[in-house]
Design a protein around this motif. Structure first.
Motif, PDB file in Angstrom:
ATOM      1  N   ARG A  63       0.752  -1.212  -0.058  1.00  0.00           N
ATOM      2  CA  ARG A  63      -0.041   0.156   0.081  1.00  0.00           C
ATOM      3  C   ARG A  63       0.826   1.221  -0.060  1.00  0.00           C
ATOM      4  NH1 ARG A  63      -4.693  -1.119  -1.480  1.00  0.00           N
ATOM      5  NH2 ARG A  63      -5.323   1.161  -0.900  1.00  0.00           N
ATOM      6  N   HIS A  64       0.212   2.440  -0.180  1.00  0.00           N
ATOM      7  CA  HIS A  64       0.853   3.805  -0.133  1.00  0.00           C
ATOM      8  C   HIS A  64       1.501   3.925   1.172  1.00  0.00           C
ATOM      9  CE1 HIS A  64       1.279   8.035  -0.142  1.00  0.00           C
ATOM     10  NE2 HIS A  64       1.181   8.062  -1.139  1.00  0.00           N
ATOM     11  N   TYR A  65       2.618   4.680   1.136  1.00  0.00           N
ATOM     12  CA  TYR A  65       3.309   4.777   2.506  1.00  0.00           C
ATOM     13  C   TYR A  65       2.419   5.247   3.810  1.00  0.00           C
ATOM     14  CZ  TYR A  65       6.254   7.046   5.888  1.00  0.00           C
ATOM     15  OH  TYR A  65       6.763   7.631   7.140  1.00  0.00           O
ATOM     16  N   ALA A 195       2.304   9.627  -5.153  1.00  0.00           N
ATOM     17  CA  ALA A 195       3.483   9.286  -4.684  1.00  0.00           C
ATOM     18  C   ALA A 195       4.451  10.365  -3.810  1.00  0.00           C
ATOM     19  CB  ALA A 195       4.207   8.490  -5.904  1.00  0.00           C
ATOM     20  N   ASP A 207       7.550   8.459  -2.068  1.00  0.00           N
ATOM     21  CA  ASP A 207       7.565   7.085  -1.754  1.00  0.00           C
ATOM     22  C   ASP A 207       7.960   6.153  -2.860  1.00  0.00           C
ATOM     23  OD1 ASP A 207       7.176   4.642  -1.041  1.00  0.00           O
ATOM     24  OD2 ASP A 207       4.892   4.971  -0.589  1.00  0.00           O
ATOM     25  N   TRP A 210       6.085   3.374  -4.491  1.00  0.00           N
ATOM     26  CA  TRP A 210       4.649   3.953  -4.962  1.00  0.00           C
ATOM     27  C   TRP A 210       4.609   4.577  -6.438  1.00  0.00           C
ATOM     28  CZ3 TRP A 210       0.525   1.803  -3.531  1.00  0.00           C
ATOM     29  CH2 TRP A 210      -1.024   2.283  -4.146  1.00  0.00           C
TER      30      TRP A 210
ATOM     31  N   ARG B 122       3.616  -1.169 -11.796  1.00  0.00           N
ATOM     32  CA  ARG B 122       2.888  -0.305 -10.703  1.00  0.00           C
ATOM     33  C   ARG B 122       1.649   0.387 -11.399  1.00  0.00           C
ATOM     34  NH1 ARG B 122       7.718   2.231  -7.345  1.00  0.00           N
ATOM     35  NH2 ARG B 122       8.660   0.190  -6.839  1.00  0.00           N
ATOM     36  N   HIS B 125      -1.519   1.374  -9.238  1.00  0.00           N
ATOM     37  CA  HIS B 125      -1.691   2.471  -8.609  1.00  0.00           C
ATOM     38  C   HIS B 125      -2.514   3.584  -8.805  1.00  0.00           C
ATOM     39  CE1 HIS B 125       2.655   1.226  -6.428  1.00  0.00           C
ATOM     40  NE2 HIS B 125       1.586   0.400  -6.436  1.00  0.00           N
ATOM     41  N   GLY B 131      -5.131   1.638  -5.657  1.00  0.00           N
ATOM     42  CA  GLY B 131      -4.589   2.714  -5.805  1.00  0.00           C
ATOM     43  C   GLY B 131      -4.727   4.161  -4.987  1.00  0.00           C
TER      44      GLY B 131
END
Lengths: 324, 410
Positions: A63-65, A195, A207, A210, B122, B125, B131
């Motif tokens: 997942r995202h930071y 990101a 990130d 990401w 990716r 995302h 995402g």
């Protein structure tokens, strides 16, 4: 749709459409399919050279930071550290350093003192684990030192690739440029996947796990402050700084954008950025903008301050100033 | 459902039937696609290092082609408007080809974005819920929505109309007319949003310019119709489908007007940049005359200017009414706009860099092969769609061939 009489062809009968498959057509079809499959395999052959582990399921699902639970983050840090050791031969001390409360970082640089020695640009490389092909390769350094002609602040006639015997040269002065950590940061605004963002202490971070590598942030940046990993970073074990953090100087993967983070793995623990410590003329001043007694606030209140490209409305946290 | 599977099976069989020329063309395109795929696989393994892009020039041929092609896709609207808004009967015979072209070209656009990504693995995302979609802040997220929306709209409209015709049914108006009108506005939006990608960046003075979206649309309405005029003649000659002179006349008129507007906007831009040259004119100076001895784009842009000028002259003089000269004009306009709107728009945005450094850009061989592969794939898709659509359009592929006499009389 029209029914132009000229466009009415006689319909084919079922038999014409369903022509029976004969031995001959079947063999032809099979041969063509074989050639097609062989062609496809040949086309995809370079994929065999992919290093194992360059695309992992864990990373695909990460997942995202900012959505990570602390235990997930710890697991990711451990796996990143293990992989860095395996690929680069040095086990990093990889941490996640959070912003301090009540701190907003600001940076000021004295243009009257800077002599254009580029020590800051080299120190940046030593600190932040950027890719480099040899010792003189500072392309990925977060700092570009510009040599300008006396008489104006004209970037258009400046050069970043100056190479005289000694510095400073007469009739020249020097302006190091790095991420200005803008309050109205165009880069974070345009990122399609968030990101990159501003942290609580004003530092713009990426990130690296990401980022999708679209490079829209690089197009948006008015300061040429972002670098892209066009290849997997090349680093020798002795060039690696093992003191690393997730959002700043850990070794980046291929295909992502990176940038100056005011050395947050140092500054969030009360140290100065690497570029400030190395500066031989003391041209650099770093500190907390929220602390009225800080040196940076003294500079902003008492010196003649210049903001680079103020007209583009980015409101930097990086300032240039003059002695007199 | 069963009928639909039968339909798909017939389409499949039909795709493999054709003349020797058809086979030769499709084989050649397939080879080019595979060569492009090979180049892309190399790029996936080694990284974007195999392209000519740098930290200073961080977008290159991929984004240039993407920008140009969004315009070509948007130009399908120039067949839809005369057909549905002005109810020109003769345009109904060809409007489906515009929609099919839009489908092929949008797929090319999406591929050009995909190959430009440093981390294509990716891609998810960008897709919620996997995402984090930076909407509405990022114009790129808008572009993802409008491009995919336009693709779906055209797939629906073209697919529905063709399937109805195959079944010999009259299409139900409410199932497609609202989408047709939506697609008109949507076509304008895809190109406007793509222009806003660049216009929105205050740090790049070459792009930060309110004329850019207007010029995008004007040049798109030249390049798109130019391609269609050429495609219509090929369809007319190589298939059993009659396309009269009228649609081509209409398209020629649109092209002429759009080209005049495009050249006027270009002239306004040049005047602004060069009459009182500011520091912000450095990029334009680099493009047209070179800067500090760097002249990488100068031959390109003057070729484009020359091609545009030839096209304009042929279009506005009586010569344009002769088919041969019209075709020449179509080719020169298409190529001219491809250069000026691709390399001519994207690269000077990065040269000189925001700090005044000049790093020139040239696509590498690998990068060019990837581009070529995507163009070949677009041509392959469009040919295939025509291969299937034309027999449906002219009635030789029908669900119930024996009923055709009844369909004809209705």
């Amino acid at each position: 749709m029209n029914n132009d009489p000229q466009n009415v062809a006689s319909p084919k009968t079922i038999e014409q459409v369903y022509r029976p498959i004969t031995r001959r057509t079947f063999l032809k079809g099979a041969a063509a399919s074989m050639v097609g499959v062989a062609g496809l395999m040949a086309a995809l052959k370079p994929l065999l050279e992919l290093e194992s582990g360059s695309v992992t399921l864990d990373e695909l699902l990460q997942r995202h930071y900012r959505e990570l639970k602390p235990e997930d983050l710890q697991r990711i840090l451990a796996s990143l550290a293990a992989r860095a050791e395996q690929e680069y031969g040095v086990r990093p001390n990889l941490r996640d350093v959070k912003p301090m409360a009540g701190v907003e970082f600001g940076y000021a640089l004295n243009l009257s003192r800077c002599i254009g020695c580029r020590k800051c640009a080299h120190a940046c490389l030593a600190e932040n684990n950027q890719s480099r092909d040899d010792e003189d390769d500072i392309e990925m350094s977060y700092i570009r030192v510009l040599e300008l002609n006396q008489g104006a602040i004209n970037l258009e006639t400046s050069t970043a690739y100056f190479d005289p015997e000694t510095v400073p040269q007469p009739d020249k002065y020097y302006m190091p440029v790095q991420c200005q950590q803008c309050r109205e940061s165009p880069c974070t605004k345009v990122c399609p996947v968030q990101a990159t963002w501003q942290e609580a202490d004003g530092i713009v971070v990426v990130d690296y796990n990401w980022c999708i590598g679209c490079r829209y942030c690089m197009a948006a940046c008015p300061y040429d402050a972002r670098r892209f990993n066009y290849k997997k970073p090349t680093l020798k074990p002795e060039q690696i700084n093992p003191n690393q953090s997730y959002l700043s100087n850990r070794i980046r993967p291929k295909g992502v954008v990176e940038k100056c983070t005011f050395c947050l793995h140092r500054t969030r623990e009360g140290k100065y950025p690497a570029c400030l410590e190395v500066c031989p003329t003391g041209a650099r001043v770093f500190g907390n903008l929220l602390d009225p007694n800080s040196e940076i606030n003294y500079i902003l209140n008492h010196k003649r301050v210049y903001i680079l490209k103020e007209d583009v409305g980015t409101q930097p946290r990086f300032y240039y100033f003059f002695d007199k | 459902m069963r009928d639909y599977l039968t339909f798909l099976f017939r389409v499949w069989r039909l795709s493999w039937q054709g003349s020797v020329k058809y086979y030769a063309w499709m084989t050649a395109l397939t080879v080019l696609v595979l060569v492009g795929l090979h180049a892309w696989a190399r790029q996936f393994v080694d990284g974007l290092e195999v392209t000519g892009m740098t930290n200073q020039v961080s977008w290159g041929a991929y984004i240039a082609n993407f920008t140009f092609l969004v315009g070509v896709a948007a130009a399908a609207v120039m067949l839809v408007i005369p057909a549905y808004v002005y109810r020109k009967e003769h345009m109904h015979a060809v409007v489906i080809f515009g929609e099919l072209l839009a489908i092929a070209v949008i797929v090319m656009c999406l591929l050009f974005v995909m190959v430009d990504l440093g981390r294509p693995d990716r891609f998810h995302h960008m897709i919620p819920p996997f995402g984090v979609f930076n909407f509405p802040s990022s114009i790129l997220s808008w572009d993802v929505i409008v491009l995919n929306g336009y693709l779906l709209l055209n797939l629906h409209i073209a697919g529905y109309l063709l399937y109805c015709r195959y079944r010999g049914r009259q299409p139900t108006r409410r199932f497609y007319i609202p989408f047709v009108f939506l697609s008109i506005a949507w076509a304008v939006s895809i190109h406007t949003v793509t222009a806003f990608l660049y216009v929105g960046l205050a740090g790049r003075s070459y792009w930060h310019h309110p004329l850019v979206p207007a010029r995008f649309l004007a040049s798109a309405f030249v390049a798109g119709p130019a391609l269609m005029i050429l495609a219509f003649q090929i369809i007319h000659r190589t298939t059993k489908y009659f396309i009269g002179a009228q649609p081509i006349t209409t398209l020629r008129m649109i092209m002429t007007v759009a080209m005049i507007i495009n050249m006027f906007l270009l002239f306004s831009e040049l005047f602004t940049e060069f009459y009182s040259p500011t520091q912000h004119a450095a990029a334009a100076h680099y493009l047209y005359f070179g800067l500090h001895g760097h002249q990488g784009l100068v031959p390109w842009i003057w070729t484009a200017m020359g091609l545009d000028a030839i096209g304009l002259v042929l279009l506005i003089t009586p010569a344009g009414r002769r088919m041969l000269w019209l075709n020449v004009a179509c080719v020169t306009c298409f190529v001219g706009i491809w250069i000026e709107k691709g390399m001519g728009l994207i690269i000077p945005g990065f040269v000189p860099s925001p700090l005044g450094q000049i790093v020139e850009y040239l696509p590498t061989r690998n990068e060019t092969l990837v581009c070529l592969g995507i163009w070949a794939l677009g041509a392959l898709m469009f040919t295939w769609m025509l291969r299937v659509a034309i027999p449906i359009m002219n009635g030789s592929l029908r669900a119930n061939p024996e009923l055709v006499t009844i369909t004809k009389s209705t």
